[in-house]
Design an enzyme around this catalytic site. Structure first.
Site, PDB file in Angstrom:
ATOM      1  N   HIS A  52       0.918  -1.370   0.133  1.00 48.13           N
ATOM      2  CA  HIS A  52      -0.119  -0.079   0.267  1.00 48.13           C
ATOM      3  C   HIS A  52       0.931   1.407  -0.033  1.00 48.13           C
ATOM      4  CE1 HIS A  52      -3.681  -2.278   1.896  1.00 48.13           C
ATOM      5  NE2 HIS A  52      -3.312  -2.655   0.736  1.00 48.13           N
ATOM      6  N   GLU A  54       1.347   3.565   2.090  1.00 41.23           N
ATOM      7  CA  GLU A  54       2.332   3.932   3.366  1.00 41.23           C
ATOM      8  C   GLU A  54       3.423   3.060   3.346  1.00 41.23           C
ATOM      9  OE1 GLU A  54      -2.213   4.109   4.701  1.00 41.23           O
ATOM     10  OE2 GLU A  54      -0.944   3.361   2.915  1.00 41.23           O
TER      11      GLU A  54
END
Length: 422
Positions: A52, A54
């Site tokens: 993802h 992040e």
């Protein structure tokens, strides 16, 4: 640090644009890691099963993530799916502060991440507060050894703080609009349909020549055109009807904004493409895949198309949306001609019955209607009519009863009004 960055959340949003089409059906998210006023890591959501936003930003930052802040457009996930939770990665990286702009409507995430992060001793800000805090200020008296500008959160005056707050609220509004389609997809499992149209002062969207063919006219100026291309960049797919395709032969790509090109879709309706018209279907550059063609009739001259078998426009449109939804597409941008716009405005997504007397849902979710205040467009149209180059202007269809205007904006001579179904 690039000079253009004035809000870290805006920069994170830009990263997310490049995830559209790659992360599907997962939301396209962007993130940046900031330490001592410098962006040390950036990332966007990868293909399903991969990292993802992040995690990508934390990998990019490496050891510089420890003690830093992370700005992310969507609430970090906090559950095990195809990948471990992003909250876990944030905690293990030693992030000190987390700012996320939009709360994830997914019930397995919604409202849970903040508690997990705060229990780990991390400071968390969300929503409009996070976007305001994401504003940066240039310190004229601060300079790095390399001569780069130093940007930090400190405001030197009340005026600076007011400007930063105003910009933060604008960024928050942009993020909310960006995730409008994702929120709808999570709630309904359906693709969000956003129509974009432009009309002249007198309500014309095109013109008609002596043979009765529809021809495009340039209505909006560069400011509105840039806005429209940003909408393309945030859309999974862009659709035009057969009439628009044959009249304008559009490229349908992103030129005045940053981001990926959307999937191109042709709504053939009941038009059967002749052998001579097939060249108009080449709307991609050579390194891109073919457009998806949806047709209500068989197309002997088209190698690959999806046949919609129903009698009514509404039922066929709904079946197309079913297919796009199954493909995980969150937002469909529609750039209709007069005929397709009229069908969309007149149609409903399901037939009403005595057992369900309430109004059936609309075939679209949002209408972005640009109206030019530039009289030169009308003057040019009048001159073409006088010269016999065209027969008349093509009027935009009447809007459905009960539509609600919720937003407006002005860019140069062009006025945008945003409508939602009543």
């Amino acid at each position: 640090m690039t000079p253009e960055i004035t809000n870290y959340m805006q920069y994170a949003l830009l990263q997310s644009f490049f995830a559209i089409g790659e992360s599907r059906p997962n939301p396209a998210v962007g993130a940046v890691v900031v330490k001592d006023g410098i962006v040390v890591g950036k990332g966007r959501t990868q293909r399903p099963g991969s990292a993802h936003a992040e995690v990508m930003a934390l990998r990019d930052a490496g050891e510089l993530a420890r003690g830093a802040s992370i700005f992310v457009t969507l609430e970090p996930c906090c559950h095990y799916g195809r990948t471990p939770p992003c909250t876990k990665a944030i905690i293990e990286a030693g992030i000190q502060k987390v700012y996320f702009a939009h709360s994830d409507p997914n019930p397995v995430v919604h409202g849970k991440s903040r508690q997990i992060l705060e229990e780990a001793g991390i400071e968390v800000h969300e929503g409009v507060e996070a976007c305001i805090c994401a504003g940066v200020d240039e310190c004229a008296d601060a300079e790095s050894p390399t001569g780069c500008r130093i940007l930090e959160f400190r405001s030197k005056s009340l005026e600076d703080r007011a400007l930063r707050e105003a910009e933060g609220r604008c960024v928050f509004a942009e993020v909310e609009r960006y995730f409008e389609a994702y929120d709808y997809f999570v709630r309904t499992k359906r693709t969000f349909v956003e129509i974009k149209s432009a009309v002249s002062q007198d309500g014309f969207m095109g013109c008609i020549d002596a043979q009765g063919s529809h021809l495009p006219i340039a209505i909006t100026k560069q400011g509105a055109n840039c806005w429209n291309h940003e909408l393309r960049a945030m859309s999974d797919a862009v659709l035009v009807g057969a009439g628009t395709l044959l009249a304008d032969n559009p490229s349908l790509n992103v030129r005045y904004a940053q981001g990926n090109n959307p999937v191109k879709i042709i709504w053939a309706g009941r038009h059967e493409f002749s052998a001579d018209e097939i060249t108009h279907l080449v709307v991609f550059s050579s390194n891109e895949s073919k457009p998806i063609v949806y047709s209500c009739v068989r197309q002997p001259n088209v190698a690959d198309f999806i046949l919609l078998p129903h009698e009514s426009f509404a039922d066929n449109w709904r079946e197309m949306i079913d297919d796009l939804s199954a493909r995980g597409m969150h937002r469909l941008m529609v750039e209709p001609g007069a005929g397709l716009a009229r069908e969309l405005f007149n149609g409903v997504a399901g037939a009403q019955s005595q057992n369900a007397p309430e109004k059936a849902p609309s075939l679209w979710n949002r209408l972005d209607l640009w109206r030019s205040t530039d009289s030169a467009v009308e003057e040019e149209l009048d001159q073409l009519i006088e010269q016999g180059a065209i027969k008349c202007g093509l009027e935009y269809p009447e809007l459905p009863a009960g539509v609600v205007a919720k937003e407006s904006a002005i860019i140069g001579p062009d006025v945008l009004t945003v409508y939602y179904p009543g």
